[in-house]
Design an enzyme around this catalytic site. Structure first.
Site, PDB file in Angstrom:
ATOM      1  N   HIS A 141      -6.545 -10.572  11.195  1.00 58.34           N
ATOM      2  CA  HIS A 141      -6.799  -9.335  11.937  1.00 58.34           C
ATOM      3  C   HIS A 141      -8.216  -9.370  12.495  1.00 58.34           C
ATOM      4  CE1 HIS A 141      -7.333  -5.083  12.847  1.00 58.34           C
ATOM      5  NE2 HIS A 141      -6.047  -4.880  12.606  1.00 58.34           N
TER       6      HIS A 141
ATOM      7  N   GLU B  28      -4.716   6.474   5.371  1.00 60.90           N
ATOM      8  CA  GLU B  28      -3.488   6.590   6.164  1.00 60.90           C
ATOM      9  C   GLU B  28      -2.308   7.122   5.349  1.00 60.90           C
ATOM     10  OE1 GLU B  28      -4.343   3.135   9.522  1.00 60.90           O
ATOM     11  OE2 GLU B  28      -3.015   2.654   7.844  1.00 60.90           O
TER      12      GLU B  28
ATOM     13  N   GLU C 283     -10.953   3.921  12.670  1.00 61.55           N
ATOM     14  CA  GLU C 283     -10.589   2.506  12.785  1.00 61.55           C
ATOM     15  C   GLU C 283     -10.177   2.186  14.214  1.00 61.55           C
ATOM     16  OE1 GLU C 283      -7.655   1.003  10.093  1.00 61.55           O
ATOM     17  OE2 GLU C 283      -8.491   2.044   8.357  1.00 61.55           O
TER      18      GLU C 283
ATOM     19  N   ARG D 274       0.857  -1.186   0.000  1.00 64.16           N
ATOM     20  CA  ARG D 274       0.000   0.000   0.000  1.00 64.16           C
ATOM     21  C   ARG D 274       0.892   1.235   0.000  1.00 64.16           C
ATOM     22  NH1 ARG D 274      -3.628  -0.235   5.174  1.00 64.16           N
ATOM     23  NH2 ARG D 274      -1.605  -0.624   6.130  1.00 64.16           N
TER      24      ARG D 274
END
Length: 691
Positions: A366, A158, A315, A119
């Protein structure tokens, strides 16, 4: 007086509860969407962030668009009373783009361009990437900005990282020329005569890397400023088609915990709302309340970014992560407590990564609301439902805020400079730890705090704290002096007032522009070896009423009095008897200087005395047990008091004489609160804090 902020738009609902949702991962499982909607409603979830990493699903080939799956999703959301924060997918580009336009990929410090993958692997300066992002965002805005389910935009994901390609090098050179005007001005600001590093043209300047120049501190801080500005500009360009097509739809992007590389204050005016991602390592810490105070500090940062306007917890994890060294489960009660902590400090949302666990890839393990088993009969799903039901009872809290009497300066540019400085302790300057030591006593006492930049307005505060304000930018020292003259109380520490905005040392004596305000001159600073200490001996009858001795370690500033009064002196070494804690009366106010890094209980005792002396208000006017804090939100008519137990045991909290209602349980609260382990109580009273 009202403290309630208006809603961001007519489309924005009340308290939001939801998660990142990735239905494009489940297009081969058509039953999943219907089941997910059932579970969303069952858990009192009302919003999902969608499309965050969906570029390849939207545009599998260049110019070939497949939006039908998103059409179906948003239509089903609207039919079921579920809202969407629609993301722009720039956080990860499709493989065809990397293959056809390799310039969109970043170049690392080693000069090698990255391969496709990961990412945030894109160059913020790339003209091709900027054009492709705007093209995609325009199509999304044209198709969805009036959709009844869409209540806001979630820009990228982010933001972070830097690139050293030719585009970024040229952009950096242009940024520097705009900042300095002439190469002579830059040479002076960077002090390039040292090591004969003088430039004769902006075109000679390269980005700072370990392969070239990285020891010029003025250059390094400018590079970090540039990276922030370039990221902000990329974000602004992302937003242009969204604003153009529907300017009423509010926009945010998700920030991160204690993220050093980007100065978030530079984004504040650009965004309609602030949001951030919080992943505390609950149950890892020896003292859980120490971590809780640090998370509270970060919540306060994000509330402060827009002057107290409520933020979004974009988040969090409902159970565990999978990327921390030890990924602990949340113990019973912790999910509700951690979620209510965010609300207590100003969040109007509780959201998660993620809604449904991925079946594969790096975050398949996760935490998520819906586990791989796929049903609601799990402990985590129940915990999430408990939070959703609590949020439904807190609708009247939406939009409320707090106006603290106390502010701590946490300046990004100062932080960069402090940590780049070579000396007095390399690798042990502990800027963040110093901030924590100043914040924690106020958190313990239930004294609300704003966390501000050094360029923020100061006139609304009674107490201003500036730990290690090493870099004092133009005008900052003057505004602090005015703050004190007008009756404010200022606290500064060792390693303050050393350099200007270009990281050039002040030539008229440290602490530079703060010297007159503090009434001291710092001649030199002693660095102590690990394990080495000195004593701070309180002077008899000092104005603060502190008694006895405290232990100093790591840093001891050797100062001279220039109008200030010594409240304590060093007890040992060749500077025994020299001032270690001072106060200077200036106009209607006073300024304290803490000359040494001191161990607890110094800051607990020091700030307790200051709170009493300055008449600063606590949320609850009683002593709180260790590990328990009280935070406040208010609409000007009613105060909403959040009492939270982050200690390792049950606690009994005595309330003051005001009448309290229990918002979640109903009825009167009584004179005492029994808080279980990881317990939280939310109380309502007539407004008194801001009276």
């Amino acid at each position: 007086m009202t403290l309630k902020f208006p809603p961001l738009s007519n489309k924005f609902p009340q308290m939001l509860h939801g998660a990142d949702y990735n239905p494009d991962q489940w297009l081969d499982y058509p039953h999943v969407l219907e089941e997910d909607i059932r579970l969303m409603k069952l858990s009192s979830s009302n919003v999902m962030s969608v499309g965050i990493f969906s570029w390849a699903a939207y545009e599998p080939e260049e110019g070939v668009y497949t939006f039908e799956w998103m059409d179906q999703l948003l239509d089903r959301f609207a039919a079921n009373g579920i809202y969407a924060l629609l993301a722009t997918p720039s956080g990860a580009r499709p493989a065809w783009m990397s293959q056809k336009y390799p310039e969109v990929l970043r170049v690392e410090e080693n000069g090698i361009r990255n391969l496709h993958g990961a990412r945030h692997n894109h160059c913020f300066s790339s003209p091709v990437y900027r054009a492709k992002v705007q093209e995609m965002n325009r199509k999304l805005a044209e198709r969805y900005s009036e959709h009844p389910a869409v209540i806001g935009w979630h820009i990228s994901n982010e933001f972070g990282g830097e690139c050293h390609c030719n585009y970024c090098t040229e952009a950096f050179q242009q940024w520097l020329e705009k900042r300095y005007g002439t190469i002579e001005a830059l040479n002076h600001a960077w002090w390039t005569t040292f090591w004969a590093h003088k430039y004769t043209s902006f075109s000679q300047i390269e980005t700072p890397t370990y392969r070239g120049e990285k020891a010029v501190h003025g250059m390094n801080v400018d590079w970090r400023r540039f990276v922030t500005d370039q990221t902000v500009d990329f974000c602004r360009k992302e937003m242009e088609p969204l604003r153009e097509i529907n300017p009423e739809l509010p926009i945010t992007t998700n920030f991160m915990l204690d993220f050093e590389p980007l100065n978030y204050w530079k984004f504040a005016d650009l965004l309609d709302m602030i949001s951030w991602d919080a992943y505390p390592t609950w149950h890892d810490a020896k003292d859980q309340s120490e971590l809780a105070a640090w998370i509270g500090f970060n919540h306060d940062v994000f509330r402060s970014l827009k002057g107290g306007k409520p933020f979004m917890l974009m988040e969090s994890t409902p159970s565990m992560t999978n990327w921390q060294p030890i990924s602990k489960l949340k113990k019973p009660g912790m999910h509700l407590l951690a979620s209510m902590q965010a609300v207590a400090h100003g969040s109007d949302t509780v959201q998660y990564f993620q809604w449904r666990k991925s079946r594969g890839s790096s975050e398949k393990l996760h935490g998520a609301v819906v586990d791989h088993v796929g049903h609601e009969n799990t402990r985590v799903f129940k915990d999430v439902t408990d939070v959703g039901q609590a949020l439904e009872q807190l609708q009247e809290v939406v939009g409320t805020s707090v106006k603290p009497q106390v502010a701590i300066i946490n300046d990004w540019e100062n932080r960069w400079a402090v940590k780049d400085s070579q000396g007095p302790r390399n690798g042990g300057i502990h800027y963040e730890e110093t901030l924590k030591r100043h914040y924690r006593p106020l958190w313990d006492m239930g004294v609300p705090v704003d966390i501000i930049d050094s360029e923020c307005a100061l006139d609304s505060y009674k107490l201003l704290i500036a730990p290690m304000l090493y870099m004092v930018r133009p005008g900052v020292g003057e505004r602090i002096e005015e703050f004190v003259r007008n009756g404010g109380t200022f606290v500064a520490t060792y390693w303050s007032g050393i350099v200007n905005e270009s990281d050039l040392c002040f030539l008229d004596g440290f602490p530079g522009p703060l010297r007159k305000t503090l009434g001291i001159w710092s001649e030199e600073i002693d660095s102590l070896h690990d394990g080495e200490t000195n004593r701070v001996v309180m002077s008899a009858g000092n104005k603060l009423g502190l008694q006895g001795e405290y232990e100093a370690y790591e840093l001891c500033d050797l100062i001279h009095l220039e109008g200030a009064e010594a409240l304590a002196v060093y007890g040992d070494d060749f500077y025994a008897g020299r001032p270690a804690l001072t106060v200077n009366q200036l106009g209607e106010g006073k300024a304290y200087y803490v000359a040494s890094r001191n161990k607890e209980p110094f800051f607990t005792d020091f700030f307790k005395k200051l709170v009493e002396q300055e008449g600063l208000k606590r949320v609850i006017d009683t002593e709180l047990p260790h590990g328990v804090t009280a935070q406040l939100r208010s609409d000007g008519e009613h105060d909403y008091v959040f009492v939270m137990n982050f200690s390792e045991t049950e606690q009994l909290v005595k309330l003051d004489e005001q009448e309290y209602e229990d918002v979640l349980a109903g009825g009167k609260a009584g004179n005492e609160l029994a808080l279980p382990l990881n317990g939280v109580r939310i109380l309502k009273r007539k407004a008194s804090f801001h009276a």
